[in-house]
Design an enzyme around this catalytic site. Structure first.
Site, PDB file in Angstrom:
ATOM      1  CE  LYS A 154      -2.164  -1.906   3.514  1.00 34.81           C
ATOM      2  NZ  LYS A 154      -1.835  -3.327   3.303  1.00 34.81           N
ATOM      3  N   PRO A 207       7.847  -4.967   4.951  1.00 31.95           N
ATOM      4  CG  PRO A 207       6.435  -6.826   5.191  1.00 31.95           C
ATOM      5  CD  PRO A 207       7.114  -5.979   4.163  1.00 31.95           C
ATOM      6  CB  THR A 233       8.985   5.869   5.995  1.00 27.66           C
ATOM      7  OG1 THR A 233       8.653   5.193   4.776  1.00 27.66           O
ATOM      8  CG2 THR A 233       9.536   7.244   5.704  1.00 27.66           C
ATOM      9  CB  SER A 234       9.626   0.239   6.274  1.00 23.95           C
ATOM     10  OG  SER A 234       8.809  -0.890   6.468  1.00 23.95           O
ATOM     11  NE  ARG A 235       7.229  -1.695  12.354  1.00 24.11           N
ATOM     12  CZ  ARG A 235       6.251  -0.823  12.084  1.00 24.11           C
ATOM     13  NH1 ARG A 235       6.543   0.350  11.561  1.00 24.11           N
ATOM     14  NH2 ARG A 235       5.008  -1.109  12.373  1.00 24.11           N
ATOM     15  CG  ASP A 259       9.370   8.256  10.458  1.00 20.26           C
ATOM     16  OD1 ASP A 259       9.476   9.299  11.153  1.00 20.26           O
ATOM     17  OD2 ASP A 259       8.375   7.504  10.514  1.00 20.26           O
ATOM     18  CD  GLU A 264      11.293   2.976  16.005  1.00 19.97           C
ATOM     19  OE1 GLU A 264      11.816   3.330  14.950  1.00 19.97           O
ATOM     20  OE2 GLU A 264      10.064   2.921  16.168  1.00 19.97           O
ATOM     21  CG  HIS A 296       7.804   5.104  14.163  1.00 19.58           C
ATOM     22  ND1 HIS A 296       8.303   3.842  14.381  1.00 19.58           N
ATOM     23  CD2 HIS A 296       6.752   4.948  13.320  1.00 19.58           C
ATOM     24  CE1 HIS A 296       7.564   2.960  13.711  1.00 19.58           C
ATOM     25  NE2 HIS A 296       6.623   3.616  13.054  1.00 19.58           N
TER      26      HIS A 296
END
Ligand code: NAD
Length: 339
Positions: A154, A207, A233-235, A259, A264, A296
């Site tokens: 997405k 992911p 910006t994922s993980r 991000d 984190e 994040h």
């Protein structure tokens, strides 16, 4: 249903409360993350909701089950922090918000890219200091460049569509390519090595799974085009942060927009401005002028917050009414059924 709402912050409580009106759920807010030591706070609740950095280990889930909690509702899309086997063993469904705003995350990825490319943070602080020099602020036209999109789900597709608008060539890598969408949007699938070798900009949208852990490691960085920009910006654990530092030091990585960060969990979402940063890897990353780190916040638009809240409460209402759970995470159940 009484719901323990873990890991909540000021920025989201208003939307969680507003969207709950009329549902009948009684919400109990906790700032604490859900983890083995805090699970007991859910005493008296039949449901819990948690977020990206909570630790839903077997121990956490067993404690919740012992307290009478019967469903886990993640207020996010990812569920890499949930022990799904443990939840299935105790017959506790795990529901999530599969899509709350792919636009929010994709647009943040573009924001990081453009802020780095056009040196926006440096330019702003200079101008505030009455320094109107342009030296060191040279960017590049994104138009005509090759953009590597790793993961065309997405968010990746949304990012690809935006980048098409810039007039870029898009090379994508995905374990499950969707050729029809590629034709429709106008991008090309390629093996990972080719995407890494040819892209001026690489953006991560896969992911976090065992096979994507450190997808961008020293070897992958070596395969990238010299000076390429990396956006994540994922993980956090998709990128080996120490290898990234190595790549930044040699210039192999031209800039990085992050991000998310491997470690984190103990830092992000909290105000630690009166503390000494103990994480030397993050401190080194923050020392580069060609690195931007946000904590994040890619999802953080009012539209996304409203969707997160309304979907979470709808997930719990469906459970309460005994209806099928359309947003249930079924990975383990499917695996067990086919075994
Ligand atoms: P999605 O499930 O729609 O898409 C993921 C894509 O990755 C799919 O096309 C899938 O086929 C592909 N994929 C899966 N395993 C792969 C592998 N091993 N190699 C290559 N491709 C693989 O997910 P999405 O909604 O697009 O979200 C992507 C990720 O973004 C999430 O997993 C989450 O980690 C992250 N995310 C971050 C934020 C944030 O605020 N920073 C917010 C939401 C989501």
């Amino acid at each position: 249903m009484k719901v323990a709402v873990f890991d909540t912050h000021k920025y989201e409580r208003a939307t969680l409360t507003a969207q709950n009106e009329g549902t009948g759920h009684e919400l109990v807010f906790f700032e604490e993350k859900l983890k083995p030591g805090t699970a007991v706070l859910a005493t008296g609740c039949q449901a819990v909701t948690a977020f990206v950095n909570d630790r839903l280990t077997r121990e956490t889930i067993a404690t919740l089950h012992g307290l009478g909690v019967r469903i886990i509702a993640m207020r996010c899309a990812g569920y890499n922090n949930v022990d799904l086997e443990a939840a299935a063993d105790l017959d506790m469904p795990v529901v999530r918000v599969p899509e709350y705003s792919p636009y929010a995350v994709a647009e943040h990825a573009v924001t990081l890219l453009m802020a780095l490319n056009r040196k926006i943070t440096r330019a702003c602080s200079r101008v505030h200091d009455n320094n109107f020099s342009l030296d060191g602020l040279v960017g590049f036209d994104v138009h005509g460049k090759t953009v590597g999109v790793l993961g065309t789900g997405k968010i990746g597709l949304c990012f690809a569509r935006i980048m098409k608008g810039f007039g870029t060539r898009i090379l994508a890598y995905d374990a499950f390519p969707r050729q029809q969408l590629a034709d429709e949007i106008g991008f090309e699938y390629a093996p990972l090595d080719k995407v890494l070798a040819q892209s001026d900009i690489v953006s991560l949208h896969v992911p976090l799974l065992p096979d994507t852990l450190h997808l961008i490691d020293e070897a992958a960085i070596a395969k990238m085009k010299h000076g390429a920009y990396l956006i994540n910006t994922s993980r956090g654990p998709l990128v080996d942060a120490k290898a990234l530092i190595g790549g930044l030091k040699t210039g192999q990585i031209g800039a990085a927009g992050l991000d998310v960060y491997e470690e984190e969990e103990h830092l992000f979402f909290r105000d630690l401005s009166d503390k000494i940063l103990q994480d030397d890897v993050l401190a080194r990353l923050l020392s580069f002028t060609n690195v931007i780190v946000t904590s994040h916040q890619a999802f953080l638009t009012i539209d996304a917050l409203n969707n997160i809240a309304s979907t979470t409460w709808a997930n719990l209402a469906a459970f309460e009414r005994g209806e099928p759970l359309k947003n249930e995470v079924l990975d383990v159940k499917k695996k067990r059924a086919s075994a």
